[in-house]
Write a protein that holds these residues in place. Structure first.
Motif: not given
Length: 421
Positions: A100-104, A168-169, A175-176, A181-182
């Motif tokens: 979800t993040t777009d900041q490094h 597919k997604l 990643l979500s 799963a984790a």
């Protein structure tokens, strides 16, 4: 198989312990080994360089290693149950943050720090501490090999699954999905929940007697650390493990991009990572089993030397699907096969009371190597447009590690402990 007395005392059934430990490592390491597939989608989506992504992965490896001894101390003291639950929650949070993040900076904090802490709580040091405390020395190397081999199957399963989810997604929903799963690591931790241990007059050693100094004082965590850092062979083992981390992090993260640079289809990279995971199953089991019969440090020297030979052959061969598959299969057999003998040597030299902590320190060296391997590869690629220099660094280090492991002695230090013959 009839449980030994040490197993009976520990009240953890062998089959339950191995299955739950293997499934936890399957999830944790399987997700981790798929991160190379996200390098190009994430850098392209955010306009980052390969070094930007590599920095986050390097921090992840470093945090994982730095937290390992502390997490290991906690697991040795209180058992693995709470540690594993914390790891499951952190893993899910970190993966969701990556998505979800777009900041490094935020990416480094989630992918690097949060997931690094999660991996420290859910991988080999913690699991092997449970195994070491609950199984007799005569079966320890075999049991560690079983756990690592079964866990290695996670890479074979998770890498194709991650690739399918990405296609597919798209990369962010994929990643979500893995973050959910984790969370399964938490319920599996119930299978490794040890009975609350009373503080004994002297802690059990790997020989089933006592682990104590000659004056009869039980070995504390501080005394164990002092002993380890004064142990030449422990330090040599730790130095050699740096090389393992360098090579695995470099190949695991950058191999997909290296193959893409040579105009190979992305599916070739997915297949290569999956083959590494599949052949890793056989390599880790073989290393653990052979460790019961021959010197474990000879096994380690052989593994490192063969990695060097395999990389030389790969560098001098134009990449094709066939050559990549052969390289992946060979490296897979040598991939995590260092883990069972390395941890078994630590237990043999220094006992099992503080195995998670002392194994965590050895692993910290591994993760410093991982930091250098994954970051340096990104740095040198951005500077030169090629991974060639990094391949040759990894090759030289392979033969250096082979030499470092040859003189290591595996015996327990009899002058420091009261043990049976």
């Amino acid at each position: 198989m009839t449980p030994t007395s040490s197993q009976a005392d520990a009240q953890l059934p062998l089959r339950q312990m191995l299955i739950c430990g293997a499934l936890i490592v399957t999830l944790s390491m399987g997700i981790r080994h798929s991160f190379g597939l996200w390098l190009q989608p994430i850098t392209m989506a955010h306009g980052w360089t390969r070094e930007d992504y590599s920095v986050a992965m390097a921090v992840q490896n470093l945090v994982w290693g730095a937290a390992g001894p502390l997490v290991g101390w906690w697991a040795d003291r209180s058992g693995a149950f709470r540690v594993l639950w914390l790891g499951a929650l952190l893993y899910a949070l970190g993966l969701f943050g990556m998505a979800t993040t777009d900041q490094h900076l935020s990416f480094v904090l989630t992918c690097g720090v949060t997931i690094g802490l999660a991996q420290a709580c859910t991988t080999y040091a913690v699991i092997y501490g449970v195994v070491g405390r609950n199984i007799d020395a005569s079966q320890r190397s075999w049991a560690m090999g079983i756990t690592a081999a079964a866990g290695s199957f996670g890479q074979f399963l998770m890498v194709p699954l991650a690739s399918t989810l990405i296609h597919k997604l798209d990369w962010s929903p994929a990643l979500s999905s893995l973050s959910l799963a984790a969370l399964l690591i938490g319920p599996l931790a119930f299978g490794l929940r040890e009975a609350r241990r009373q503080a004994p007059a002297a802690a059990p050693s790997q020989h089933g007697k006592t682990a104590a100094l000659l004056d009869g004082t039980p070995i504390s965590a501080g005394a164990a650390l002092k002993e380890a850092f004064g142990h030449r062979d422990y330090l040599l083992l730790t130095a050699g493990y740096f090389v393992c981390g360098f090579q695995l992090a470099f190949i695991g993260v950058h191999l997909p991009s290296y193959l893409r640079d040579h105009q190979l289809d992305p599916q070739v990279a997915t297949t290569a990572l999956a083959l590494i995971g599949l052949f890793n199953v056989f390599g880790t089991y073989a290393a653990g089993t052979l460790g019961q019969r021959i010197r474990k440090t000879w096994i380690l020297s052989f593994i490192y030397a063969m990695r060097g030979v395999a990389m030389i052959a790969f560098v001098f061969t134009p990449p094709t699907p066939l050559s990549v598959g052969l390289f992946a299969a060979t490296m897979g057999a040598l991939w995590l096969s260092t883990v069972p003998p390395t941890n078994a040597v630590v237990a043999q030299m220094l006992g099992v009371k503080h195995l998670s902590m002392l194994g965590g320190i050895v692993f910290f060296s591994h993760q410093i190597g991982s930091f250098m391997g994954v970051w340096l590869a990104g740095r040198l690629y951005d500077a030169t447009g090629s991974y060639q220099v990094v391949w040759w660094i990894a090759i030289v280090l392979a033969f250096a590690a082979a030499l470092i492991n040859l003189p290591i002695r595996e015996q327990l230090q009899p002058a420091r402990r009261l043990v049976s013959a």
